[in-house]
Enzyme design. Structure first.
Site, PDB file in Angstrom:
ATOM      1  N   VAL A  23       0.562  -1.197  -0.075  1.00 27.28           N
ATOM      2  CA  VAL A  23       0.209   0.139  -0.412  1.00 27.28           C
ATOM      3  C   VAL A  23       0.825   1.610  -0.181  1.00 27.28           C
ATOM      4  CG1 VAL A  23      -2.119  -1.312   1.250  1.00 27.28           C
ATOM      5  CG2 VAL A  23      -0.261  -0.005   2.612  1.00 27.28           C
ATOM      6  N   PHE A  24       0.648   2.177  -0.770  1.00 29.09           N
ATOM      7  CA  PHE A  24       0.927   3.543  -0.449  1.00 29.09           C
ATOM      8  C   PHE A  24       0.130   4.617   0.027  1.00 29.09           C
ATOM      9  CE2 PHE A  24      -0.024   3.582  -4.702  1.00 29.09           C
ATOM     10  CZ  PHE A  24      -0.920   4.441  -5.261  1.00 29.09           C
ATOM     11  N   GLY A  55      -8.128   1.951  -0.700  1.00 31.14           N
ATOM     12  CA  GLY A  55      -7.198   2.519  -0.070  1.00 31.14           C
ATOM     13  C   GLY A  55      -6.688   2.573  -1.401  1.00 31.14           C
ATOM     14  N   LYS A  56      -5.161   3.264  -1.211  1.00 25.18           N
ATOM     15  CA  LYS A  56      -4.021   2.473  -2.308  1.00 25.18           C
ATOM     16  C   LYS A  56      -3.423   1.339  -2.361  1.00 25.18           C
ATOM     17  CE  LYS A  56      -4.006   8.122  -3.390  1.00 25.18           C
ATOM     18  NZ  LYS A  56      -4.062   8.274  -4.035  1.00 25.18           N
ATOM     19  N   ILE A  57      -3.522   0.590  -2.773  1.00 30.90           N
ATOM     20  CA  ILE A  57      -3.509  -0.852  -3.189  1.00 30.90           C
ATOM     21  C   ILE A  57      -2.425  -0.915  -4.176  1.00 30.90           C
ATOM     22  CG2 ILE A  57      -3.656  -3.182  -2.992  1.00 30.90           C
ATOM     23  CD1 ILE A  57      -5.262  -1.771  -0.578  1.00 30.90           C
TER      24      ILE A  57
END
Length: 287
Positions: free
Chosen positions: A36-37, A152-154
């Site tokens: 993640v990011f 979320g940023k996957i």
């Protein structure tokens, strides 16, 4: 563009020179996109360099890590300290900040029990530039939320974003608009979308799109300014018939849309509620 021989990154407990940073060759993030990011911006304000809404970004990153079953051992205060030290050591004020939670070395398709934190910062102008955009409805769809979490940023999910952006550029457009699994407008590759009709704003609802920090900020600003705003589904035809539209996100800030699939929108961006909100957002991040 992103670093030089004088640049430092944060990696697993230390600040290291860019030339010394690396990722394990068997990291699940490298092989499978399992990580993640986040993306944050720092602005030079009257009070010095200020990171915009860091807690909201770090909370979203933590939730995404939890969804994937990745250990996330950092508090918001610890992450903010790292980010501020990163800005200071690299002598940055107006900057983009990219933390990444990297999974450990694990080739089996089971969750890694080990993670490492990487964080970088660099000067980055608005990702989509400052001119109104010519967008197209993409042939690529936003991943189904039951396939990949959409809140979320996957890391691996952004392959679709790159494909959609490349497709748009090859067709002569500036950016793509992805539909969701039911054919409704979802978002652009890295930004949320708002449309305007008769002075009212509409944005796709949560549950199928990224819960953008900038998106939430725009909704708050619309309420403050008395601009009606609604979260609901709409299709590509309603997008094409809008008076105006804009893309919003941390890297892009607020970017106006001038046309969809070659069809011009009814109003010039400078004469819209979208323009008012773009100006209000610019004022907010600099206070």
């Amino acid at each position: 563009m992103y670093y030089s021989t004088r640049t430092f990154f944060y990696q697993n407990g230390s600040f290291v020179r860019a030339s010394e940073a690396g990722v394990g060759p068997f990291s699940q993030t490298l092989h499978y996109g399992y990580g993640v990011f986040e993306g944050l911006r720092s602005y030079q304000t009257a009070h010095g360099a200020q990171i915009f809404r860091p807690a909201a970004h770090f909370d979203r990153m933590r939730r995404a890590a939890e969804r994937l079953g990745l250990p996330f051992a950092f508090s918001n205060d610890e992450l903010l300290t790292i980010a501020n030290e990163l800005l200071e050591i690299n002598k940055l004020k107006d900057a983009y900040i990219r933390p990444v939670l990297l999974a450990g070395e694990q080739m089996a398709l089971s969750a890694s029990a080990e993670t490492r934190l990487f964080m970088a910062a660099w000067r980055w102008p608005k990702l989509l530039g400052s001119q109104p955009l010519r967008v197209c409805v993409s042939g690529y769809a936003r991943p189904h939320p039951q396939a990949v979490p959409c809140d979320g940023k996957i890391v691996g999910a952004y392959v679709t974003s790159i494909l959609a952006n490349n497709e748009a550029k090859q067709r002569g457009y500036d950016e793509a608009i992805l539909l969701d699994f039911e054919g409704q407008v979802a978002q652009a590759p890295g930004t949320n979308i708002f449309i305007e009709k008769d002075g009212r704003l509409v944005t796709p609802p949560l549950g199928r799109v990224m819960p953008g920090i900038t998106r939430a900020t725009i909704l708050d600003l619309a309420e403050d300014l008395g601009i009606p705003a609604q979260e609901r589904a709409f299709g590509p035809d309603e997008l094409r018939q809008a008076d105006a539209a804009m893309l919003v996100g941390t890297a892009s800030e607020v970017a106006g849309i001038i046309s969809v699939d070659g069809q011009g929108l009814a109003k010039k961006f400078g004469q819209t509620q979208c323009r008012k909100l773009a100006d209000a957002y610019a004022d907010l991040v600099l206070t």
